[in-house]
Design an enzyme around this catalytic site. Sequence first.
Site, PDB file in Angstrom:
ATOM      1  CG  ASP A  10      45.403  43.574  41.680  1.00 33.40           C
ATOM      2  OD1 ASP A  10      44.828  43.267  42.716  1.00 33.40           O
ATOM      3  OD2 ASP A  10      46.143  42.811  41.036  1.00 33.40           O
TER       4      ASP A  10
ATOM      5  CB  CYS B  56      28.524  27.465  46.207  1.00 34.75           C
ATOM      6  SG  CYS B  56      29.904  28.454  45.607  1.00 34.75           S
TER       7      CYS B  56
ATOM      8  CB  CYS C  84      28.677  22.752  43.750  1.00 32.81           C
ATOM      9  SG  CYS C  84      30.207  22.590  42.802  1.00 32.81           S
TER      10      CYS C  84
ATOM     11  CB  CYS D 151      36.536  24.701  43.708  1.00 32.78           C
ATOM     12  SG  CYS D 151      35.476  25.211  45.050  1.00 32.78           S
TER      13      CYS D 151
ATOM     14  CB  CYS E 247      42.857  23.012  45.302  1.00 30.22           C
ATOM     15  SG  CYS E 247      44.336  23.950  45.721  1.00 30.22           S
TER      16      CYS E 247
ATOM     17  CB  CYS F 217      47.067  29.699  46.625  1.00 32.47           C
ATOM     18  SG  CYS F 217      46.368  30.119  45.025  1.00 32.47           S
TER      19      CYS F 217
ATOM     20  CB  CYS G 214      46.938  27.716  39.722  1.00 36.95           C
ATOM     21  SG  CYS G 214      45.905  26.275  40.021  1.00 36.95           S
TER      22      CYS G 214
ATOM     23  CB  CYS H 213      39.734  26.378  42.320  1.00 40.32           C
ATOM     24  SG  CYS H 213      40.554  27.975  42.204  1.00 40.32           S
TER      25      CYS H 213
ATOM     26  CB  CYS I 265      33.699  26.792  38.926  1.00 42.26           C
ATOM     27  SG  CYS I 265      32.235  27.632  39.571  1.00 42.26           S
TER      28      CYS I 265
HETATM   29  S1  SF4 Z   1      44.332  28.846  42.151  1.00 42.18           S
HETATM   30 FE1  SF4 Z   1      45.025  26.704  42.084  1.00 42.18          FE
HETATM   31  S2  SF4 Z   1      46.274  26.421  43.893  1.00 42.18           S
HETATM   32 FE2  SF4 Z   1      45.076  28.306  44.207  1.00 42.18          FE
HETATM   33  S3  SF4 Z   1      43.231  27.625  45.261  1.00 42.18           S
HETATM   34 FE3  SF4 Z   1      42.736  27.574  43.088  1.00 42.18          FE
HETATM   35  S4  SF4 Z   1      43.207  25.475  42.468  1.00 42.18           S
HETATM   36 FE4  SF4 Z   1      44.210  25.817  44.428  1.00 42.18          FE
HETATM   37  S1  SF4 Z   2      33.167  24.755  42.013  1.00 42.05           S
HETATM   38 FE1  SF4 Z   2      32.162  26.780  41.852  1.00 42.05          FE
HETATM   39  S2  SF4 Z   2      30.009  26.400  42.380  1.00 42.05           S
HETATM   40 FE2  SF4 Z   2      31.193  24.629  43.054  1.00 42.05          FE
HETATM   41  S3  SF4 Z   2      31.668  25.102  45.200  1.00 42.05           S
HETATM   42 FE3  SF4 Z   2      33.411  25.769  43.999  1.00 42.05          FE
HETATM   43  S4  SF4 Z   2      32.999  27.906  43.604  1.00 42.05           S
HETATM   44 FE4  SF4 Z   2      31.065  27.029  44.257  1.00 42.05          FE
END
Ligand code: SF4
Ligand code: SF4
Length: 312
Positions: A89, A143, A146, A149, A153, A169, A196, A199, A203
């Site tokens: 990083d 993915c 699906c 996510c 958000c 974000c 956060c 998302c 998953c």
């Molecule tokens: S970290 Fe939180 S705010 Fe950022 S994309 Fe994922 S769900 Fe959205």
């Molecule tokens: S929740 Fe996970 S598997 Fe589903 S679309 Fe998002 S990243 Fe892909």
Amino acid sequence: MDYMQRHGSKRSRPAELAPGTLRVISVRMSYWPEDARDAQEILEDSSLAYLSRYALGRDYHKVMRNALARLAGDLSRRIGPFGYRVCVDSAPVLEKALGRNAGLGWIGKHTNLIARDAGSYFFLGEILTDLPLPVDEPATAHCGSCSACLPACPTRAIVAPYQLDARRCISYLTIENKGAIPVEFRKALGNRIYGCDDCQLVCPWNKFARDAAHPDFKVRYGLDTPRLTDLFAWTESEFEERMRGSAIYRIGYERWSRNIAVGLGNAPSSAEVTAALAARQEDASPLVREHVSWALAQHAAPTSPAIALSRP
Ligand code: SF4
Ligand code: SF4
């Protein structure tokens, strides 16, 4: 996010970063703290503060950098000296794309790397090396149909599959963002005061996530379940003392306080919450004062009842 521009082609050409680089060894390290209280329970209790699960223990940068340096040291003892540079990083490296190309996982629709056998709760690190190692196959994507996510958000930051508007974000808003949190996103932040995970929490691949093996990722200072009012009462020296050695230390006391003020604005109204906010109405930081006054306004009694008119 100007660092993206600043580092130009170094991001996609590691050899410009460390001359002589022929290969990148990508490494992942799971961080999910098994001793932490259930993430969803904290998100649903708005008197508590939610901190991204990766930040509950010690700062991963140091842990990962030490682990990679040990790995490079072990390698050189076996095969002799070679050139390398460790990155965590800290350098402008496209770590997700490198991880995918190295077969560690695929980039999901939420733009994080996911591994079939480890979900997505892991850190990435790299060793840039001049060793002409054999190259792994890139990981394939899974993915499928699906899209869980995207609607999960809170700020609609995943604007389309594989496309993140980082300015929306919560991770960016509460960590990298040095200024005010835009008012339009404050309600959506809820009690998320540092990063956060929403998302990733939804998953399905995270049922394969692994608990952190490294003891430094164990929860410190009860950060898996802290009360917002307690955190807001910390003085700057308490913050410094308790958060030293944590990734949270990097945002500093002012941003920390700004974020908690927003969380308190979203907390259930109570005398305790308003007293905690009122105690910092005259905070030395104009940034904190503005967020405190927004938060207090959320708890102000409505001035007049709403009246609905209808035709007889
Ligand atoms: S970290 Fe939180 S705010 Fe950022 S994309 Fe994922 S769900 Fe959205
Ligand atoms: S929740 Fe996970 S598997 Fe589903 S679309 Fe998002 S990243 Fe892909």
